[in-house]
Design a protein around this motif. Structure first.
Motif, PDB file in Angstrom:
ATOM      1  N   ASP A  37       0.774  -1.203   0.108  1.00 20.63           N
ATOM      2  CA  ASP A  37       0.059  -0.205  -0.130  1.00 20.63           C
ATOM      3  C   ASP A  37       0.844   1.284  -0.057  1.00 20.63           C
ATOM      4  N   GLU A  38       2.093   0.997   0.048  1.00 22.16           N
ATOM      5  CA  GLU A  38       2.970   2.435  -0.041  1.00 22.16           C
ATOM      6  C   GLU A  38       4.262   2.129  -0.919  1.00 22.16           C
ATOM      7  N   VAL A  39       4.658   3.001  -1.692  1.00 26.40           N
ATOM      8  CA  VAL A  39       6.039   2.772  -2.390  1.00 26.40           C
ATOM      9  C   VAL A  39       6.466   4.030  -2.614  1.00 26.40           C
ATOM     10  N   GLU A  40       7.780   4.308  -3.255  1.00 26.39           N
ATOM     11  CA  GLU A  40       8.512   5.390  -3.500  1.00 26.39           C
ATOM     12  C   GLU A  40       8.379   5.677  -4.874  1.00 26.39           C
ATOM     13  N   VAL A  41       8.174   6.900  -5.129  1.00 22.98           N
ATOM     14  CA  VAL A  41       8.101   7.219  -6.684  1.00 22.98           C
ATOM     15  C   VAL A  41       8.579   8.454  -7.041  1.00 22.98           C
ATOM     16  N   ASP A  56      16.026   6.612 -11.843  1.00 27.47           N
ATOM     17  CA  ASP A  56      17.287   7.042 -11.024  1.00 27.47           C
ATOM     18  C   ASP A  56      17.252   8.529 -10.855  1.00 27.47           C
ATOM     19  N   GLU A  57      16.324   9.026 -11.817  1.00 26.05           N
ATOM     20  CA  GLU A  57      16.341  10.708 -11.845  1.00 26.05           C
ATOM     21  C   GLU A  57      15.239  11.167 -10.838  1.00 26.05           C
ATOM     22  N   GLY A  58      15.789  12.359 -10.102  1.00 23.52           N
ATOM     23  CA  GLY A  58      14.873  13.031  -9.103  1.00 23.52           C
ATOM     24  C   GLY A  58      14.802  12.517  -7.882  1.00 23.52           C
ATOM     25  N   PRO A  59      14.466  13.261  -6.818  1.00 29.13           N
ATOM     26  CA  PRO A  59      14.061  12.469  -5.568  1.00 29.13           C
ATOM     27  C   PRO A  59      12.904  11.789  -5.545  1.00 29.13           C
ATOM     28  N   ARG A  60      12.747  10.751  -4.702  1.00 30.84           N
ATOM     29  CA  ARG A  60      11.764   9.925  -4.614  1.00 30.84           C
ATOM     30  C   ARG A  60      10.741  10.094  -3.178  1.00 30.84           C
ATOM     31  N   ILE A  61       9.463   9.916  -3.374  1.00 33.59           N
ATOM     32  CA  ILE A  61       8.633  10.571  -2.197  1.00 33.59           C
ATOM     33  C   ILE A  61       7.797   9.407  -2.034  1.00 33.59           C
ATOM     34  N   PRO A  62       7.119   9.066  -0.706  1.00 32.80           N
ATOM     35  CA  PRO A  62       6.191   8.242  -0.885  1.00 32.80           C
ATOM     36  C   PRO A  62       4.725   8.469  -1.276  1.00 32.80           C
ATOM     37  N   LEU A  63       4.343   7.352  -2.076  1.00 36.07           N
ATOM     38  CA  LEU A  63       2.717   7.465  -2.597  1.00 36.07           C
ATOM     39  C   LEU A  63       2.154   6.205  -1.800  1.00 36.07           C
ATOM     40  N   LYS A  64       1.167   6.479  -1.407  1.00 38.33           N
ATOM     41  CA  LYS A  64       0.227   5.781  -0.302  1.00 38.33           C
ATOM     42  C   LYS A  64      -1.079   5.594  -0.714  1.00 38.33           C
TER      43      LYS A  64
END
Length: 297
Positions: A37-41, A56-64
């Protein structure tokens, strides 16, 4: 006009061209094996397309999403029963502002009971991303429209804390999905205290029925009331009531109070919804608490 103004979610994997997300498609599942139910994108806004991707490009943030997300549990038969005009909507983008005061309070608003989507639920100010806007421009516009607070882009330090996959109604027990959004939670720091900002509050009664400046102690209690779980709620010595500003039909503010129990209520599994803090807001407030504990991360 609506079709022109709405910005939609696009998804891509493995360097493929972005594809418009379908209304009945779980955005979170697109980037997982379907059960998480949560992943970093990563995300980008380009040519009026809000693109989610893993790379690999750009910072990842949580998607939930919540464990009870209707799209996650939608059967083939139920998906086919959704009216075609809704199926063709795609997945909308909303920008929601987490406005942190200099004394570390957070602005929450109660959505007007007349609204079709999530009425009488407590959320931060926010709304749809429109054509040719940046995420910050959309957030500041919605903040002003809903609360009357006008902040200048150069006076804030925006940071996207996370993304939330939101569906209404929030549970299949309340009916088939009618709206599907990805909500962008953007943190803004104000150099003013909540009392200074309170003097400039002028909420729109068509959208907001009450306002609250929540301090970190109240927020910790709010996020402990996890929707869909039966764990203990941590009240941490809070008083039995919380000070709020009620919004009258003409937009006037009146000092009032509500039981703290309202803010630690959980989403009910069936029957009518209750006044509560939205599930997505609890996720965002938890991310905010982490940013307070680790401000450099």
């Amino acid at each position: 006009m609506d079709k022109v103004r709405r910005i939609l979610v696009y998804v891509c994997k493995d360097r493929a061209a972005p594809q418009r997300a379908q209304f009945v498609q779980s955005i979170t599942s697109h980037f997982t094996d379907g059960s998480d139910d949560e992943v970093e994108v990563s995300c980008s806004l380009d040519k009026n397309q809000f693109v989610l991707y893993r790379g690999d490009e750009g910072p990842r943030i949580p998607l939930k999403r919540p464990a009870f997300c209707p799209i996650k549990h939608l059967s083939v038969t139920e998906a086919a029963a959704i009216p075609l005009d809704i199926q063709k909507r795609g997945v909308d983008v909303c920008v929601t502002i987490l406005l942190q005061t200099t004394n570390q309070s957070m602005l929450l608003t109660r959505r007007a009971k007349e609204l079709r989507i999530f009425p009488n639920v407590w959320v931060p100010p926010g709304g749809h991303l429109e054509s040719d806007e940046t995420l910050l421009e959309a957030g500041l516009r919605e903040l002003k429209e809903e609360t009357g607070l006008k902040l200048e882009p150069e006076d804030v330090s925006p940071k996207v804390l996370g993304l939330w996959e939101s569906v209404f109604p929030p549970m299949l027990s309340r009916g088939l999905p009618q709206r599907h959004h990805v909500v962008v939670f953007m943190l803004l720091h104000s150099s003013l205290t909540h009392l200074q900002l309170q003097a400039s509050l002028s909420p729109s009664p068509a959208e907001v029925s009450a306002c609250l400046w929540a301090d970190s102690r109240l927020v910790r209690s709010i996020v402990s009331a996890v929707d869909g779980e039966d764990g203990e709620v941590h009240l941490d010595g809070l008083p039995s009531s919380v000070s709020v500003s009620q919004v009258s039909a003409d937009g006037a503010l009146t000092d009032s109070s509500l039981p703290v129990a309202v803010f630690v209520s959980r989403a009910s599994a069936s029957g009518p919804d209750v006044e509560r803090v939205s599930t997505g807001t609890k996720f965002a407030l938890e991310l905010w608490l982490r940013s307070l504990d680790a401000p450099d991360l």
